[in-house]
Design a protein around this motif. Structure first.
Motif, PDB file in Angstrom:
ATOM      1  N   PHE A  24       4.783  37.001 -25.475  1.00 46.84           N
ATOM      2  CA  PHE A  24       3.477  37.101 -26.114  1.00 46.84           C
ATOM      3  C   PHE A  24       2.524  37.837 -25.165  1.00 46.84           C
ATOM      4  O   PHE A  24       2.449  37.483 -23.986  1.00 46.84           O
ATOM      5  CB  PHE A  24       3.028  35.662 -26.412  1.00 46.84           C
ATOM      6  CG  PHE A  24       1.636  35.469 -26.938  1.00 46.84           C
ATOM      7  CD1 PHE A  24       1.021  36.399 -27.749  1.00 46.84           C
ATOM      8  CD2 PHE A  24       0.946  34.298 -26.631  1.00 46.84           C
ATOM      9  CE1 PHE A  24      -0.255  36.178 -28.245  1.00 46.84           C
ATOM     10  CE2 PHE A  24      -0.325  34.070 -27.114  1.00 46.84           C
ATOM     11  CZ  PHE A  24      -0.932  35.017 -27.919  1.00 46.84           C
ATOM     12  N   GLU A  26      -1.402  38.774 -25.021  1.00 44.19           N
ATOM     13  CA  GLU A  26      -2.723  38.605 -25.622  1.00 44.19           C
ATOM     14  C   GLU A  26      -3.750  39.327 -24.758  1.00 44.19           C
ATOM     15  O   GLU A  26      -3.615  39.402 -23.534  1.00 44.19           O
ATOM     16  CB  GLU A  26      -3.070  37.104 -25.697  1.00 44.19           C
ATOM     17  CG  GLU A  26      -4.478  36.845 -26.240  1.00 44.19           C
ATOM     18  CD  GLU A  26      -4.726  35.388 -26.648  1.00 44.19           C
ATOM     19  OE1 GLU A  26      -3.869  34.538 -26.401  1.00 44.19           O
ATOM     20  OE2 GLU A  26      -5.813  35.141 -27.210  1.00 44.19           O
ATOM     21  N   LEU A  28      -6.238  38.636 -22.934  1.00 42.77           N
ATOM     22  CA  LEU A  28      -6.742  37.401 -22.331  1.00 42.77           C
ATOM     23  C   LEU A  28      -6.599  37.553 -20.830  1.00 42.77           C
ATOM     24  O   LEU A  28      -5.492  37.856 -20.345  1.00 42.77           O
ATOM     25  CB  LEU A  28      -5.889  36.222 -22.818  1.00 42.77           C
ATOM     26  CG  LEU A  28      -6.342  34.777 -22.649  1.00 42.77           C
ATOM     27  CD1 LEU A  28      -5.275  33.809 -23.125  1.00 42.77           C
ATOM     28  CD2 LEU A  28      -6.868  34.389 -21.307  1.00 42.77           C
ATOM     29  N   GLY A  70      -2.836  35.090 -30.580  1.00 44.02           N
ATOM     30  CA  GLY A  70      -3.750  34.300 -29.842  1.00 44.02           C
ATOM     31  C   GLY A  70      -5.171  34.229 -30.419  1.00 44.02           C
ATOM     32  O   GLY A  70      -5.519  34.835 -31.431  1.00 44.02           O
ATOM     33  N   ASN A  71      -5.926  33.381 -29.761  1.00 48.96           N
ATOM     34  CA  ASN A  71      -7.313  33.170 -30.164  1.00 48.96           C
ATOM     35  C   ASN A  71      -8.084  34.492 -30.248  1.00 48.96           C
ATOM     36  O   ASN A  71      -9.000  34.640 -31.060  1.00 48.96           O
ATOM     37  CB  ASN A  71      -8.020  32.235 -29.172  1.00 48.96           C
ATOM     38  CG  ASN A  71      -7.395  30.844 -29.152  1.00 48.96           C
ATOM     39  OD1 ASN A  71      -6.716  30.447 -30.094  1.00 48.96           O
ATOM     40  ND2 ASN A  71      -7.617  30.103 -28.083  1.00 48.96           N
ATOM     41  N   GLU A 172      -3.338  30.028 -35.215  1.00 49.25           N
ATOM     42  CA  GLU A 172      -3.820  28.641 -35.061  1.00 49.25           C
ATOM     43  C   GLU A 172      -5.066  28.353 -35.904  1.00 49.25           C
ATOM     44  O   GLU A 172      -6.078  27.853 -35.404  1.00 49.25           O
ATOM     45  CB  GLU A 172      -4.103  28.338 -33.575  1.00 49.25           C
ATOM     46  CG  GLU A 172      -2.846  28.351 -32.727  1.00 49.25           C
ATOM     47  CD  GLU A 172      -3.021  27.810 -31.311  1.00 49.25           C
ATOM     48  OE1 GLU A 172      -4.159  27.641 -30.847  1.00 49.25           O
ATOM     49  OE2 GLU A 172      -1.986  27.561 -30.661  1.00 49.25           O
ATOM     50  N   TRP A 177     -11.288  25.100 -32.600  1.00 50.26           N
ATOM     51  CA  TRP A 177     -11.723  26.102 -31.615  1.00 50.26           C
ATOM     52  C   TRP A 177     -11.503  27.528 -32.104  1.00 50.26           C
ATOM     53  O   TRP A 177     -11.980  28.482 -31.494  1.00 50.26           O
ATOM     54  CB  TRP A 177     -10.928  25.932 -30.299  1.00 50.26           C
ATOM     55  CG  TRP A 177      -9.454  26.122 -30.496  1.00 50.26           C
ATOM     56  CD1 TRP A 177      -8.765  27.298 -30.473  1.00 50.26           C
ATOM     57  CD2 TRP A 177      -8.504  25.105 -30.810  1.00 50.26           C
ATOM     58  NE1 TRP A 177      -7.432  27.079 -30.753  1.00 50.26           N
ATOM     59  CE2 TRP A 177      -7.247  25.746 -30.955  1.00 50.26           C
ATOM     60  CE3 TRP A 177      -8.577  23.721 -30.980  1.00 50.26           C
ATOM     61  CZ2 TRP A 177      -6.079  25.039 -31.260  1.00 50.26           C
ATOM     62  CZ3 TRP A 177      -7.416  23.019 -31.282  1.00 50.26           C
ATOM     63  CH2 TRP A 177      -6.190  23.678 -31.419  1.00 50.26           C
ATOM     64  N   HIS A 241       3.784  26.021 -32.262  1.00 46.50           N
ATOM     65  CA  HIS A 241       3.290  26.176 -30.885  1.00 46.50           C
ATOM     66  C   HIS A 241       3.442  24.861 -30.118  1.00 46.50           C
ATOM     67  O   HIS A 241       3.205  23.788 -30.685  1.00 46.50           O
ATOM     68  CB  HIS A 241       1.800  26.552 -30.878  1.00 46.50           C
ATOM     69  CG  HIS A 241       1.512  27.919 -31.420  1.00 46.50           C
ATOM     70  ND1 HIS A 241       0.248  28.436 -31.513  1.00 46.50           N
ATOM     71  CD2 HIS A 241       2.334  28.890 -31.898  1.00 46.50           C
ATOM     72  CE1 HIS A 241       0.292  29.657 -32.019  1.00 46.50           C
ATOM     73  NE2 HIS A 241       1.552  29.954 -32.276  1.00 46.50           N
ATOM     74  N   TRP A 295       1.985  24.725 -19.553  1.00 41.91           N
ATOM     75  CA  TRP A 295       0.609  25.229 -19.347  1.00 41.91           C
ATOM     76  C   TRP A 295      -0.250  24.079 -18.828  1.00 41.91           C
ATOM     77  O   TRP A 295      -0.357  23.058 -19.507  1.00 41.91           O
ATOM     78  CB  TRP A 295       0.047  25.773 -20.669  1.00 41.91           C
ATOM     79  CG  TRP A 295      -1.389  26.217 -20.629  1.00 41.91           C
ATOM     80  CD1 TRP A 295      -2.191  26.367 -19.515  1.00 41.91           C
ATOM     81  CD2 TRP A 295      -2.224  26.556 -21.750  1.00 41.91           C
ATOM     82  NE1 TRP A 295      -3.445  26.792 -19.877  1.00 41.91           N
ATOM     83  CE2 TRP A 295      -3.501  26.919 -21.243  1.00 41.91           C
ATOM     84  CE3 TRP A 295      -2.026  26.614 -23.130  1.00 41.91           C
ATOM     85  CZ2 TRP A 295      -4.557  27.299 -22.068  1.00 41.91           C
ATOM     86  CZ3 TRP A 295      -3.083  27.002 -23.941  1.00 41.91           C
ATOM     87  CH2 TRP A 295      -4.329  27.350 -23.418  1.00 41.91           C
ATOM     88  N   ALA A 346       4.896  32.080 -24.100  1.00 42.71           N
ATOM     89  CA  ALA A 346       3.482  32.456 -23.961  1.00 42.71           C
ATOM     90  C   ALA A 346       3.062  32.206 -22.515  1.00 42.71           C
ATOM     91  O   ALA A 346       3.110  31.065 -22.089  1.00 42.71           O
ATOM     92  CB  ALA A 346       2.622  31.618 -24.907  1.00 42.71           C
ATOM     93  N   GLN A 347       2.682  33.298 -21.816  1.00 42.08           N
ATOM     94  CA  GLN A 347       2.633  34.674 -22.272  1.00 42.08           C
ATOM     95  C   GLN A 347       3.556  35.515 -21.395  1.00 42.08           C
ATOM     96  O   GLN A 347       4.447  34.941 -20.779  1.00 42.08           O
ATOM     97  CB  GLN A 347       1.190  35.152 -22.246  1.00 42.08           C
ATOM     98  CG  GLN A 347       0.313  34.290 -23.182  1.00 42.08           C
ATOM     99  CD  GLN A 347      -1.086  34.848 -23.427  1.00 42.08           C
ATOM    100  OE1 GLN A 347      -1.444  35.917 -22.980  1.00 42.08           O
ATOM    101  NE2 GLN A 347      -1.894  34.071 -24.152  1.00 42.08           N
ATOM    102  N   ILE A 352      -0.404  32.297 -17.857  1.00 40.05           N
ATOM    103  CA  ILE A 352       0.721  31.358 -18.067  1.00 40.05           C
ATOM    104  C   ILE A 352       2.030  32.147 -18.282  1.00 40.05           C
ATOM    105  O   ILE A 352       2.659  32.058 -19.325  1.00 40.05           O
ATOM    106  CB  ILE A 352       0.424  30.343 -19.212  1.00 40.05           C
ATOM    107  CG1 ILE A 352      -0.151  31.003 -20.473  1.00 40.05           C
ATOM    108  CG2 ILE A 352      -0.505  29.236 -18.745  1.00 40.05           C
ATOM    109  CD1 ILE A 352      -0.258  30.048 -21.690  1.00 40.05           C
TER     110      ILE A 352
HETATM  111  O1  AHR Z   1      -1.714  31.259 -25.119  1.00 41.29           O
HETATM  112  C1  AHR Z   1      -3.034  30.855 -24.894  1.00 41.29           C
HETATM  113  C2  AHR Z   1      -3.715  30.359 -26.156  1.00 41.29           C
HETATM  114  O2  AHR Z   1      -3.078  29.190 -26.586  1.00 41.29           O
HETATM  115  C3  AHR Z   1      -3.661  31.257 -27.362  1.00 41.29           C
HETATM  116  O3  AHR Z   1      -4.673  32.209 -27.378  1.00 41.29           O
HETATM  117  C4  AHR Z   1      -3.832  30.303 -28.509  1.00 41.29           C
HETATM  118  O4  AHR Z   1      -3.190  30.747 -29.667  1.00 41.29           O
HETATM  119  C5  AHR Z   1      -3.259  29.006 -27.979  1.00 41.29           C
HETATM  120  O5  AHR Z   1      -4.121  27.945 -28.195  1.00 41.29           O
END
Ligand code: AHR
Length: 497
Positions: A24, A26, A28, A70-71, A172, A177, A241, A295, A346-347, A352
């Motif tokens: 994954f 993202e 981020l 992801g978010n 999600e 959130w 997840h 995580w 992830a990821q 992480i």
């Molecule tokens: O992988 C980190 C975050 O974890 C992602 O953005 C989200 O989808 C999950 O809550």
């Protein structure tokens, strides 16, 4: 007492879908910027992709990459990430309180995938956006030409359509959130609308609908049932997840995290089949376990977030114990190969992640890199049924659990068998005895172990090779019986051929 089991090719679980070994990426922290993409880095190619990272990603053996969140995706405008880089906008990334420069977008990601190997899973924004933008994105990416959007792609990136098959419908959406968080009914209807329109653009598209963001969510089960009620005909996969961490020093429970993961998978499968039964539909929905890892979420929550570019977020440094849990999660995925088709660790880099980098500096393998790379390389073929009969111990969170968790994958072409096993005991080595029936390997090709006198040992920039798998001694194939010893707190791969 030893842990024993029988392997017989007449009794299998199912074929491993190669997409089980995905990851994954993202937008981020430093996953993209200074992770996979860092123009000016000594190893970077003309496109700004770090060569040292590309090499490690290839070694890791990643088959699918989910992108861009992801978010993050729930407020993302995909149009910001295409076309000339100099005219791309700087934006607030609301999910991670960072600045998104958009220097990296769809074309850069597809270039990265082409060089790293692997298939894309593109996520669409169903938080702040909807059906029209999702249909636009698939038209931009996959339509051959002759329309405004497809001609834009041709102008930006060339005539060849990207041909993206796997599409994640949001992320999600059950989580409060999540930007644009929805009820199961709202999301189910929106996902069905998006999938319907997207499939009109490209009939070969496959869809992953959002499941729960964790087994602990109050709507777990009910969410999947309601979403599938709206999307059963259009969905191919439901997303799953799970993240685990050691809490309050309870390592025995942490090491048994895969017991929870098994229950999670089986719960989602049961829910899918319950909806199928209610709808009198023969189709079987499969699982896309598209976020899983260790995580230390409690530490991440305490991190300060400011409007910075590529801040250091979620940069967990993994120990030997963490790697054993990651290995154990891989075993759980393989043991459910009949229903779990896709998996995404992830990821991928820095966040992480199994691969770490320093800006302008080196890239290295975390401890968790090794079980993933070994399973991806050798866990291809047919998963055989494994029922371990052996010692158990009790844990505070998961009750009584087996000390040894194992799976085996048979490559029918070569006749090779790969066994993966963890020993969850922190103190005791466990002898392993495997009886082979209907299999005729000649010898032990290798037995490698990831374990250490210090289970908290980690790889860092200063000591990038502190932890590596080593060759075990004394593993022997005696006629049809394999004998080995699994050291305390260890991940093991034994290959027979
Ligand atoms: O992988 C980190 C975050 O974890 C992602 O953005 C989200 O989808 C999950 O809550």
């Amino acid at each position: 007492p030893p842990a024993r089991f029988v392997l017989d090719p007449a009794f299998d679980v199912g074929d491993v879908d190669p997409r089980l070994f995905g990851a994954f990426v993202e937008h981020l922290g430093r996953c993209v910027y200074t992770g996979i993409y860092e123009p000016g880095h000594p190893s970077a190619d003309a496109a700004g992709l770090r060569g040292d990272v590309l090499e490690l990603v290839r070694e890791l053996g990643v088959s699918v990459i989910r992108y861009p969140g992801g978010n993050f995706v729930s407020a993302y405008r995909w149009e910001d990430g295409v076309g000339p880089v100099e005219s791309r906008p700087r934006r607030l990334d609301l999910a991670w309180s960072s600045i998104e420069t958009n220097r990296f977008g769809l074309a850069e990601f597809m270039d990265f995938l082409r060089k790293a190997g692997g298939e894309p899973m593109l996520a669409v924004n169903l938080g702040t956006r909807g059906v029209a933008e999702a249909a636009d994105l698939i038209e931009y990416a996959n339509h051959p030409g002759g329309t405004a959007l497809s001609e834009q792609r041709i102008a930006h990136a060339g005539a060849e359509p990207y041909g993206v098959r796997l599409w994640a419908l949001g992320n999600e959406m059950d989580g409060p959130w999540q930007i644009g968080h929805k009820s199961a009914q709202e999301y189910g209807r929106l996902a069905a609308g998006a999938a319907y329109a997207m499939r009109l653009v490209d009939p070969t598209a496959q869809f992953v609908v959002c499941g729960s963001s964790g087994r602990g969510m109050p709507t777990f089960g009910a969410w999947e049932a309601e979403v599938l009620q709206h999307t059963y005909d259009l969905a191919d996969y439901v997303s799953v997840h799970a993240y685990y961490e050691e809490r309050e020093g309870d390592r025995d429970s942490f090491l048994a995290s895969a017991v929870d993961m098994d229950a999670l998978i089986e719960g989602v499968v049961a829910t899918c089949d319950h909806v199928g039964a209610r709808l009198k539909n023969q189709k079987r929905i499969r699982l896309s376990f598209d976020e899983w890892n260790v995580w230390y979420m409690s530490k991440s929550e305490a991190q300060q977030r400011t409007w910075a570019e590529a801040p250091r977020l979620l940069e967990d440094v993994y120990s030997v114990a963490d790697a054993v849990v990651v290995g154990s999660m891989l075993i759980s995925l393989l043991r459910h190969a009949d229903r779990v088709a896709i998996g995404c660790l992830a990821q991928l880099v820095n966040v992480i992640a199994p691969i770490m980098t320093e800006p302008g500096g080196p890239a290295w393998r975390q401890t968790t890199f090794y079980p993933f790379a070994q399973a991806s390389r050798h866990g291809r073929g047919r998963v055989l049924q494994v029922h371990v009969d052996g010692p158990t111990h009790s844990t505070a969170v998961h009750g009584t659990v087996p000390l040894v968790q194992a799976t085996a994958v048979l490559d029918d072409t070569s006749g090779h068998v790969a066994l993966f096993a963890v020993n969850r005991s922190q103190t005791e080595a466990v002898p392993l005895q495997v009886e082979l029936r209907g299999l005729s390997p000649q010898r032990v090709l290798e037995h490698t172990v990831l374990a250490d006198g210090d289970p908290d040992a980690k790889n860092t920039a200063a000591a990038p090779e502190r932890v590596e798998p080593y060759a075990a001694e004394g593993t022997a194939l005696d006629g049809t019986v394999l004998r080995a010893t699994l050291p305390p707190l260890s991940w093991n791969m034994i290959r027979l051929g």
